[in-house]
Design a protein around this motif. Sequence first.
Motif, PDB file in Angstrom:
ATOM      1  N   CYS A  92     -17.712   5.216  10.435  1.00  0.00           N
ATOM      2  CA  CYS A  92     -17.164   4.732   9.172  1.00  0.00           C
ATOM      3  C   CYS A  92     -18.340   4.316   8.297  1.00  0.00           C
ATOM      4  CB  CYS A  92     -16.228   3.551   9.417  1.00  0.00           C
ATOM      5  SG  CYS A  92     -15.713   2.683   7.911  1.00  0.00           S
ATOM      6  N   LEU A 102      -8.192   4.065  11.581  1.00  0.00           N
ATOM      7  CA  LEU A 102      -8.489   3.790  10.186  1.00  0.00           C
ATOM      8  C   LEU A 102      -9.527   2.684  10.061  1.00  0.00           C
ATOM      9  CD1 LEU A 102      -4.808   3.672   8.865  1.00  0.00           C
ATOM     10  CD2 LEU A 102      -6.416   5.551   8.578  1.00  0.00           C
ATOM     11  N   CYS A 103     -10.439   2.878   9.126  1.00  0.00           N
ATOM     12  CA  CYS A 103     -11.449   1.883   8.808  1.00  0.00           C
ATOM     13  C   CYS A 103     -11.174   1.405   7.381  1.00  0.00           C
ATOM     14  CB  CYS A 103     -12.831   2.528   8.903  1.00  0.00           C
ATOM     15  SG  CYS A 103     -14.205   1.515   8.331  1.00  0.00           S
ATOM     16  N   ALA A 104     -11.340   0.121   7.139  1.00  0.00           N
ATOM     17  CA  ALA A 104     -11.118  -0.440   5.808  1.00  0.00           C
ATOM     18  C   ALA A 104     -12.140  -1.536   5.546  1.00  0.00           C
ATOM     19  CB  ALA A 104      -9.701  -0.993   5.679  1.00  0.00           C
ATOM     20  N   TYR A 156       0.841  -1.179   0.000  1.00  0.00           N
ATOM     21  CA  TYR A 156       0.000   0.000   0.000  1.00  0.00           C
ATOM     22  C   TYR A 156       0.884   1.240   0.000  1.00  0.00           C
ATOM     23  CZ  TYR A 156      -3.858  -3.060   1.424  1.00  0.00           C
ATOM     24  OH  TYR A 156      -4.816  -4.051   1.481  1.00  0.00           O
ATOM     25  N   PHE A 200      -9.405   1.732   2.163  1.00  0.00           N
ATOM     26  CA  PHE A 200      -9.322   2.486   3.402  1.00  0.00           C
ATOM     27  C   PHE A 200     -10.037   3.822   3.322  1.00  0.00           C
ATOM     28  CE2 PHE A 200      -6.401   0.446   6.361  1.00  0.00           C
ATOM     29  CZ  PHE A 200      -5.807  -0.516   5.570  1.00  0.00           C
ATOM     30  N   GLY A 247      -5.230   8.756   2.210  1.00  0.00           N
ATOM     31  CA  GLY A 247      -5.402   7.459   2.847  1.00  0.00           C
ATOM     32  C   GLY A 247      -4.519   6.418   2.211  1.00  0.00           C
ATOM     33  N   TYR A 304      -8.196  -0.254  12.293  1.00  0.00           N
ATOM     34  CA  TYR A 304      -6.778  -0.202  12.644  1.00  0.00           C
ATOM     35  C   TYR A 304      -6.506   1.092  13.389  1.00  0.00           C
ATOM     36  CZ  TYR A 304      -5.736  -3.884   9.168  1.00  0.00           C
ATOM     37  OH  TYR A 304      -5.679  -5.052   8.463  1.00  0.00           O
ATOM     38  N   GLN A 306       0.940   5.268   1.198  1.00  0.00           N
ATOM     39  CA  GLN A 306       0.278   6.272   2.024  1.00  0.00           C
ATOM     40  C   GLN A 306       0.998   7.602   1.815  1.00  0.00           C
ATOM     41  OE1 GLN A 306       0.277   5.746   6.356  1.00  0.00           O
ATOM     42  NE2 GLN A 306      -1.798   6.556   6.448  1.00  0.00           N
TER      43      GLN A 306
END
Lengths: 113, 110
Positions: free
Chosen positions: B23, B87-89, A35, B100, A42, B36, A37
């Motif tokens: 979220c 963080l939300c995913a 990923y 995310f 995000g 997270y 960032q």
Amino acid sequence: EAGVTQSPTHLIKTRGQQATLRCSPISGHTSVYWYQQALGLGLQFLLWYDEGEERNRGNFPPRFSGRQFPNYSSELNVNALELEDSALYLCASSLARGVETQYFGPGTRLLVL
Amino acid sequence: EDQVTQSPEALRLQEGESSSLNCSYTVSGLRGLFWYRQDPGKGPEFLFTLYSAGEEKEKERLKATLTKKESFLHITAPKPEDSATYLCAVQGGNTDKLIFGTGTRLQVFP
């Protein structure tokens, strides 16, 4: 149990160069994810490897590539670096394919000058 | 298109002042929703996985809930050490990638 490890922790490159980032998954994990960032953004999905095969890639140009080795560790290569590639690159691993929790490493901070 | 929106962007709480983080998500075939915690300059630390509407999970001062359209992370009597970005995913469809949100930056003051 050791977590996901990444190297190097920091990397400074100039525009046009190539960068190689490395990731070692948690022991027993076969899936590795990358990923990006960027500052203020995000986490954006880059690549997913499982059992040595690339399974999925995000909306990034082809100069972002990688591979997974037989020991399940992985490498992310970024060619022809651009200033906007400066970001924290995070690697995650999971036990297998499917709805398995992804555990993240500490990241590699890439700065392109 | 699959999407995750988190609110508020930033939240300042007094120690002991309970609150909730939101979220909201749109995804084709939700397979899992993940929370997270991320400290500055570090990788995200796993908190919870929720799989279906109505599910709840708790860990110390944190409780996560899930409906068909959103998830909440409730923080009860927070302490300064709870300060972080949350963080939300989501994971959906036939791919393992996580989508995310941009996170909620929480600051808890003594």
